[in-house]
Design a protein around this motif. Structure first.
Motif, PDB file in Angstrom:
ATOM      1  N   ARG A 139       4.240  -7.564  13.451  1.00  0.00           N
ATOM      2  CA  ARG A 139       4.805  -6.975  12.238  1.00  0.00           C
ATOM      3  C   ARG A 139       3.759  -7.088  11.129  1.00  0.00           C
ATOM      4  N   PRO A 140       3.179  -5.969  10.725  1.00  0.00           N
ATOM      5  CA  PRO A 140       2.133  -6.043   9.710  1.00  0.00           C
ATOM      6  C   PRO A 140       2.691  -6.455   8.344  1.00  0.00           C
ATOM      7  N   CYS A 141       1.878  -7.116   7.572  1.00  0.00           N
ATOM      8  CA  CYS A 141       2.285  -7.607   6.261  1.00  0.00           C
ATOM      9  C   CYS A 141       1.173  -7.358   5.257  1.00  0.00           C
ATOM     10  N   ILE A 142       1.557  -6.869   4.083  1.00  0.00           N
ATOM     11  CA  ILE A 142       0.618  -6.716   2.973  1.00  0.00           C
ATOM     12  C   ILE A 142       1.137  -7.599   1.852  1.00  0.00           C
ATOM     13  N   ASP A 143       0.401  -8.653   1.524  1.00  0.00           N
ATOM     14  CA  ASP A 143       0.763  -9.537   0.415  1.00  0.00           C
ATOM     15  C   ASP A 143      -0.022  -9.105  -0.811  1.00  0.00           C
ATOM     16  N   LEU A 144       0.694  -8.902  -1.911  1.00  0.00           N
ATOM     17  CA  LEU A 144       0.056  -8.481  -3.159  1.00  0.00           C
ATOM     18  C   LEU A 144       0.175  -9.572  -4.212  1.00  0.00           C
ATOM     19  N   HIS A 145      -0.907  -9.849  -4.886  1.00  0.00           N
ATOM     20  CA  HIS A 145      -0.907 -10.773  -6.009  1.00  0.00           C
ATOM     21  C   HIS A 145      -1.750 -10.143  -7.107  1.00  0.00           C
ATOM     22  N   ALA A 146      -1.132  -9.917  -8.262  1.00  0.00           N
ATOM     23  CA  ALA A 146      -1.814  -9.267  -9.390  1.00  0.00           C
ATOM     24  C   ALA A 146      -2.407  -7.919  -8.970  1.00  0.00           C
ATOM     25  N   GLY A 147      -1.694  -7.189  -8.112  1.00  0.00           N
ATOM     26  CA  GLY A 147      -2.106  -5.857  -7.697  1.00  0.00           C
ATOM     27  C   GLY A 147      -3.176  -5.824  -6.625  1.00  0.00           C
ATOM     28  N   GLN A 148      -3.593  -6.977  -6.135  1.00  0.00           N
ATOM     29  CA  GLN A 148      -4.670  -7.062  -5.153  1.00  0.00           C
ATOM     30  C   GLN A 148      -4.122  -7.642  -3.849  1.00  0.00           C
ATOM     31  N   VAL A 149      -4.629  -7.120  -2.713  1.00  0.00           N
ATOM     32  CA  VAL A 149      -4.239  -7.639  -1.411  1.00  0.00           C
ATOM     33  C   VAL A 149      -4.871  -9.017  -1.241  1.00  0.00           C
ATOM     34  N   LYS A 150      -4.015 -10.017  -0.994  1.00  0.00           N
ATOM     35  CA  LYS A 150      -4.488 -11.394  -0.850  1.00  0.00           C
ATOM     36  C   LYS A 150      -3.658 -12.117   0.190  1.00  0.00           C
ATOM     37  N   GLN A 151      -4.215 -13.191   0.682  1.00  0.00           N
ATOM     38  CA  GLN A 151      -3.458 -14.120   1.510  1.00  0.00           C
ATOM     39  C   GLN A 151      -3.613 -15.487   0.860  1.00  0.00           C
ATOM     40  N   ILE A 152      -2.500 -16.039   0.419  1.00  0.00           N
ATOM     41  CA  ILE A 152      -2.487 -17.353  -0.206  1.00  0.00           C
ATOM     42  C   ILE A 152      -1.778 -18.293   0.743  1.00  0.00           C
ATOM     43  N   ILE A 153      -2.408 -19.397   1.056  1.00  0.00           N
ATOM     44  CA  ILE A 153      -1.857 -20.314   2.046  1.00  0.00           C
ATOM     45  C   ILE A 153      -1.644 -21.696   1.438  1.00  0.00           C
ATOM     46  N   PRO A 183       5.250   6.417   4.567  1.00  0.00           N
ATOM     47  CA  PRO A 183       6.668   6.662   4.301  1.00  0.00           C
ATOM     48  C   PRO A 183       7.557   6.197   5.453  1.00  0.00           C
ATOM     49  N   GLY A 184       8.526   5.369   5.135  1.00  0.00           N
ATOM     50  CA  GLY A 184       9.480   4.887   6.128  1.00  0.00           C
ATOM     51  C   GLY A 184       8.918   3.815   7.052  1.00  0.00           C
ATOM     52  N   GLY A 185       7.664   3.431   6.873  1.00  0.00           N
ATOM     53  CA  GLY A 185       7.047   2.475   7.783  1.00  0.00           C
ATOM     54  C   GLY A 185       6.978   1.053   7.276  1.00  0.00           C
ATOM     55  N   LEU A 186       7.250   0.862   5.980  1.00  0.00           N
ATOM     56  CA  LEU A 186       7.164  -0.467   5.385  1.00  0.00           C
ATOM     57  C   LEU A 186       8.411  -0.764   4.557  1.00  0.00           C
ATOM     58  N   GLN A 187       8.738  -2.034   4.481  1.00  0.00           N
ATOM     59  CA  GLN A 187       9.809  -2.494   3.595  1.00  0.00           C
ATOM     60  C   GLN A 187       9.151  -3.242   2.446  1.00  0.00           C
ATOM     61  N   ILE A 188       9.903  -3.418   1.366  1.00  0.00           N
ATOM     62  CA  ILE A 188       9.380  -4.097   0.177  1.00  0.00           C
ATOM     63  C   ILE A 188      10.134  -5.394  -0.046  1.00  0.00           C
ATOM     64  N   ASN A 211      -1.650   4.702  11.198  1.00  0.00           N
ATOM     65  CA  ASN A 211      -2.548   5.293  12.192  1.00  0.00           C
ATOM     66  C   ASN A 211      -2.548   4.512  13.500  1.00  0.00           C
ATOM     67  N   ASP A 212      -2.362   3.192  13.420  1.00  0.00           N
ATOM     68  CA  ASP A 212      -2.336   2.344  14.612  1.00  0.00           C
ATOM     69  C   ASP A 212      -0.946   2.261  15.244  1.00  0.00           C
ATOM     70  N   GLY A 213       0.035   2.959  14.654  1.00  0.00           N
ATOM     71  CA  GLY A 213       1.381   2.964  15.217  1.00  0.00           C
ATOM     72  C   GLY A 213       2.152   1.664  15.031  1.00  0.00           C
ATOM     73  N   LEU A 214       1.769   0.873  14.036  1.00  0.00           N
ATOM     74  CA  LEU A 214       2.458  -0.387  13.780  1.00  0.00           C
ATOM     75  C   LEU A 214       3.673  -0.139  12.901  1.00  0.00           C
ATOM     76  N   THR A 215       4.820  -0.636  13.325  1.00  0.00           N
ATOM     77  CA  THR A 215       6.068  -0.415  12.594  1.00  0.00           C
ATOM     78  C   THR A 215       6.678  -1.755  12.192  1.00  0.00           C
ATOM     79  N   GLY A 216       7.695  -1.688  11.337  1.00  0.00           N
ATOM     80  CA  GLY A 216       8.436  -2.886  10.955  1.00  0.00           C
ATOM     81  C   GLY A 216       7.699  -3.787   9.992  1.00  0.00           C
ATOM     82  N   GLY A 217       6.717  -3.271   9.302  1.00  0.00           N
ATOM     83  CA  GLY A 217       5.936  -4.080   8.381  1.00  0.00           C
ATOM     84  C   GLY A 217       6.558  -4.175   7.003  1.00  0.00           C
ATOM     85  N   HIS A 218       5.948  -4.999   6.165  1.00  0.00           N
ATOM     86  CA  HIS A 218       6.452  -5.151   4.815  1.00  0.00           C
ATOM     87  C   HIS A 218       5.337  -5.398   3.815  1.00  0.00           C
ATOM     88  N   VAL A 219       5.660  -5.084   2.563  1.00  0.00           N
ATOM     89  CA  VAL A 219       4.793  -5.331   1.414  1.00  0.00           C
ATOM     90  C   VAL A 219       5.516  -6.378   0.577  1.00  0.00           C
TER      91      VAL A 219
END
Length: 134
Positions: free
Chosen positions: A39-53, A118-123, A91-99
């Motif tokens: 399940r792909p994930c896009i984490d946004l912080h201050a408008g930028q893609v980041k991973q905070i751990i 469109p329709g491929g990500l949840q928020i 393009n890679d056919g990955l579904t069920g992802g979120h932002v």
């Protein structure tokens, strides 16, 4: 925090390197066996893609990493826009992802990612009854 397996920052690989269509049915050896789905994930912080751990973010705009969270750190950051990752997932056919919007300043980047796939990500993150219609 994004709690899914987050490999979204790895280079994009084709799902089928041979470009041959996959069979619509799995081999008999895989039937009725548990499978895992990425399940792909896009984490946004201050408008930028980041991973905070390591911990959580605070709402303090001056100090985004919570002062009480001494082990929180930025693991990954990029100037590549969220919409670019969304198109890659499509393009890679990955579904069920979120932002996930981690704190303020993410609405435009999140909207761009949703529009790119469109329709491929949840928020998630920062969604309230007042802004959910947006």
């Amino acid at each position: 925090k994004c709690r899914s397996i987050n490999l979204s920052f790895q280079p994009s690989l084709p799902l089928n390197a041979t470009s041959q269509p996959f069979s619509s049915l799995p081999p008999k050896s895989l039937l009725n066996k548990p499978t895992m789905k990425f399940r792909p994930c896009i984490d946004l912080h201050a408008g930028q893609v980041k991973q905070i751990i390591g911990s959580t973010l605070s709402d303090d705009k001056q100090n985004a990493l919570s002062a009480s969270a001494s082990h929180a750190s930025e693991n990954f950051s990029t100037d590549r826009p969220a919409s670019s990752y969304a198109r890659t997932y499509q393009n890679d056919g990955l579904t069920g992802g979120h932002v996930i919007m981690l704190g303020p300043g993410n609405v435009e980047a999140a909207k761009a990612a949703l529009a790119a796939y469109p329709g491929g990500l949840q928020i998630g993150g920062g969604v309230t009854a007042e802004n959910a219609q947006e």
